[in-house]
Structures are given as C-alpha cells and as structure tokens.
Write an enzyme that holds these catalytic residues in place. Sequence first.
Site, PDB file in Angstrom:
ATOM      1  N   HIS A 277       0.883  -1.135  -0.167  1.00 44.17           N
ATOM      2  CA  HIS A 277      -0.153  -0.065   0.131  1.00 44.17           C
ATOM      3  C   HIS A 277       1.033   1.263   0.051  1.00 44.17           C
ATOM      4  O   HIS A 277       0.589   2.168  -0.877  1.00 44.17           O
ATOM      5  CB  HIS A 277      -0.977   0.097   1.280  1.00 44.17           C
ATOM      6  CG  HIS A 277      -1.660   1.347   1.364  1.00 44.17           C
ATOM      7  ND1 HIS A 277      -2.914   1.577   0.916  1.00 44.17           N
ATOM      8  CD2 HIS A 277      -1.275   2.248   2.081  1.00 44.17           C
ATOM      9  CE1 HIS A 277      -3.115   2.838   1.219  1.00 44.17           C
ATOM     10  NE2 HIS A 277      -2.374   3.242   1.927  1.00 44.17           N
ATOM     11  N   GLU A 278       1.788   1.311   0.738  1.00 43.60           N
ATOM     12  CA  GLU A 278       2.766   2.500   1.063  1.00 43.60           C
ATOM     13  C   GLU A 278       3.374   2.612  -0.291  1.00 43.60           C
ATOM     14  O   GLU A 278       3.662   3.820  -0.829  1.00 43.60           O
ATOM     15  CB  GLU A 278       3.837   2.372   1.960  1.00 43.60           C
ATOM     16  CG  GLU A 278       2.917   2.404   3.425  1.00 43.60           C
ATOM     17  CD  GLU A 278       2.389   3.595   3.724  1.00 43.60           C
ATOM     18  OE1 GLU A 278       2.597   4.454   3.326  1.00 43.60           O
ATOM     19  OE2 GLU A 278       1.145   3.385   4.661  1.00 43.60           O
ATOM     20  N   HIS A 281       1.594   4.311  -3.149  1.00 41.93           N
ATOM     21  CA  HIS A 281       1.648   5.949  -2.935  1.00 41.93           C
ATOM     22  C   HIS A 281       2.893   6.447  -3.830  1.00 41.93           C
ATOM     23  O   HIS A 281       2.561   7.549  -4.533  1.00 41.93           O
ATOM     24  CB  HIS A 281       1.911   6.385  -1.394  1.00 41.93           C
ATOM     25  CG  HIS A 281       0.655   6.423  -0.749  1.00 41.93           C
ATOM     26  ND1 HIS A 281      -0.621   6.860  -1.108  1.00 41.93           N
ATOM     27  CD2 HIS A 281       0.491   5.883   0.416  1.00 41.93           C
ATOM     28  CE1 HIS A 281      -1.699   6.763  -0.468  1.00 41.93           C
ATOM     29  NE2 HIS A 281      -0.930   5.964   0.823  1.00 41.93           N
ATOM     30  N   GLU A 357      -5.600   7.038  -1.105  1.00 39.18           N
ATOM     31  CA  GLU A 357      -5.545   6.021  -0.430  1.00 39.18           C
ATOM     32  C   GLU A 357      -6.403   4.825  -1.266  1.00 39.18           C
ATOM     33  O   GLU A 357      -5.915   3.596  -1.134  1.00 39.18           O
ATOM     34  CB  GLU A 357      -6.255   6.325   0.847  1.00 39.18           C
ATOM     35  CG  GLU A 357      -5.586   7.100   1.830  1.00 39.18           C
ATOM     36  CD  GLU A 357      -4.053   6.628   2.000  1.00 39.18           C
ATOM     37  OE1 GLU A 357      -3.906   5.494   2.261  1.00 39.18           O
ATOM     38  OE2 GLU A 357      -3.271   7.476   2.276  1.00 39.18           O
ATOM     39  N   ASP A 361      -4.559   1.390  -2.249  1.00 41.54           N
ATOM     40  CA  ASP A 361      -4.938  -0.022  -1.861  1.00 41.54           C
ATOM     41  C   ASP A 361      -5.388  -0.833  -3.027  1.00 41.54           C
ATOM     42  O   ASP A 361      -5.046  -2.039  -3.075  1.00 41.54           O
ATOM     43  CB  ASP A 361      -6.496   0.320  -1.364  1.00 41.54           C
ATOM     44  CG  ASP A 361      -6.458   0.644   0.169  1.00 41.54           C
ATOM     45  OD1 ASP A 361      -5.418   0.366   0.941  1.00 41.54           O
ATOM     46  OD2 ASP A 361      -7.457   1.119   0.910  1.00 41.54           O
TER      47      ASP A 361
END
Length: 415
Positions: A277-278, A281, A357, A361
């Site tokens: 997930h990070e 970004h 976000e 995801d």
Amino acid sequence: MNTFTLFFLFALALSFGIEFWLAKRQASYVAAHRHEVPEAFRTSVSLEAHQKAADYTLAKGKLGDIDRVISTAMLLLLTLGGGINLAFACWPQIVGSPFMAGILATASLLLVMTLAEIPTQLYQTFVIEEKFGFNKSTVQQFAKDQALQLALGAAIGLPLLALILWVMDSIGSSWWLWAWAILMGFSLLMSWLFPTLIAPLFNKFTPMEDGSLKDRIQSLLARCGFNSQGIFIMDGSKRSGHGNAYFTGLGNNKRIVFYDNLVNSLDEEELEAVLAHELGHFKRKHVIKMLVASSIMSLIGFAVLGWLIDQDWFYTGLGVSIEQKSNAAALMLFMLVSSTFTFFMQPITAFFQRQFEFEADDFAAQNSQASKMISGLVKLYEENASTLTPDPLYSAFHYSHPPAAIRIAHLTAKA
C-alpha cells in the site's frame, strides 16, 4: 474597528462554528453506534474492542474541543488583543537592529504559541493515552522530546527565518518569489536529510534482520521496481502502543520504516500488504502530486502576502499599529491568520487524499493479497482503537483516509 477586522472575526467565528458543529456530530454519531459492532466487522472485531475505540474517540474529541477554544483565544490575544503589537514594540527597545528585533519578536511569539500547546499534549499523553493503554512514554522522555524539538526549531528555523526576512527587506517587490523558492528548497533538503540526520535523534532505527520477512519485502520491492537505502525497525513502542509503517526521505535517501509494535502485531503476509500500500503511493506519484499542490498553494500564499504587506488595513485590522508595521510583523500575522481564511480547503484536500488511499489500496491488491490487506487493516483499526463508525460529514471534512467500512468494502471487491 475597520472592515477587515469584522471580516476576520466573521471568518474566525464561521470556521470555529463549523468545526465545533462537526465535532458534536462526530461525538453523537460515535456514541449512538457504540453498542453494536458494524455488520462488516462482527466476525473480526469484538464488542469490547469496538466500545474501546468509541470511548477513545470521544475522549480525544472532548480534548479537541478544549484545544480549539484555547487556540482561538490565543489567536485573538495575539492579534486583536495586542500580543503581536507588544512584541514588535518591545524588542526594538532591547536590541538596536530592526532586523534582529524582527527575528526575535517573531521567534518569541512562536515560542509562546509552542509552550501554550504543552498542557493539552501532556493531558493527551498521560491521561487519555494512559487510560486506554497506549502511552509508553515517561515524563522525562516527554520533557526530553520537547526540549529537543525546541532546540531543533531554533537551530534550523531561526536561520531560515532570518534568510526569508533578509530577502523581504532586500530584494524588492519580487521578494515573495525568492522567499517561496528558498522555502521549497529548504523543505526538499529537510525531507532528504530527515531519515539520517533528524529522525535518529528521537528514535533508534535498527536494520531489519535477515529472514523470511526481509526476503518477502525485498521480493516485493523488486517486483515493484523500488529502491531504498534499507528496511528499518523503529522503536516506536518506547513512546506509544500505536503501530505504523512509513516511507521517508527523497531521491537516493529513501528508507522503509516499520514500528516494532507493528511487526509484532501483523503476520508477514499482512506486513507485505501494508508495505505494498505504501509503495502504491510512490508508484502512483502521490508524493509528487502532493508536493506540487503544496508548492502551488505556498506560491499563492507568498504572492498574497506580497500584496498585503503594503496595506495598512492588514496591520491595523489585526491589532498591529502603523508604528509597528514591518515585514516581520506582516509575516507573523499572515502565518497566524491564513488558516482562518482557508479552512474551506480542508475537505477538498481530504477528498483527494482519500482518493490516493483508494489507489494505493488497489496497488496493494494487485501486488499482494487483498485479503491480507483487509485482515491487516482490521488488526490496525482494533489495536489503534480507531472508530469503525465515524460521522459521514465529519469524516468527509477531516479524514485523510476512507472510513473503515468503506475502505474494507473497496478492498473486498478486489479480493
């Protein structure tokens, strides 16, 4: 009382009123849903954990109300109450240089504002966090952190303040463009230096030991084409029971950091999903997009200040006499009151952050297991006592992440 004073008071009352109303909506909504776990979480979150999260949210909300009143009172005291005017009147009598007087007046006002926040921070840490089992810090650690933050603020902030004020005094009408460029360059430099120079002053960062978890993470990084300067475990548990993971740094100085309590809470597949997930970004260029947006807003802010700095009503309307009119006073006033006039931007910013976000995801679901992302998030919600039932309007205004139920439903569709 001039027209700008009335406009300022109206904007302040409006922003305060909306924030207070939203906080009350949040408290009522959370309390009303306290007695039943939402259907999507009934098999994974206990009623006891759900009620703990509700009570924790309500306790923080009450402190937020108090903090909001204190912050508003401080703003009024410093502006219309004459605090800024007094500081810029007194320091020239102590030091002969108008330039140094401006620096010291600004620094002293910022120090007063920082010290005024300490009582609520103490209550948050040693009453609320302690009550709900999250606080691991001590009074000595808290005092050390505060002293170190003040020392760093002085060592880093004062030279930057001096440089910007010198540019304002010396460059001419285009000073705001130069000041903006300096601030942006400084921000990028600090982002690059933070992982190796500043963060280790507060926490210990230990390279992740060889093993299956490290192998799994390195495999994920290779699949995603991401290079970093290492994977580190941070001793976050020495201050708090909350777990987290994050990327820090820029360019060739990027680091992946896991809180030690997060590593102890999630299994390896869940940690991989959280990291994916990070990574999302970065791969979706959210960091760059936010940096560009922040740079544009800062440029607009400096341009507006470049116009306001010559307007007498800007000073007198905020409690500063014409005798104390200066570039430093204008900068201080602008830093204090700009958020009052731009609070309407908050839900817009929050909206785009929530979209980011969702995209991150999606990236995690594509590069790890969506089911593990879901189970990891549920554990984090429970262990961090994050409410599963926020007020929709409050969350739309304030939340940078989608509410739990919406986020889990989005990931479930990807599983």
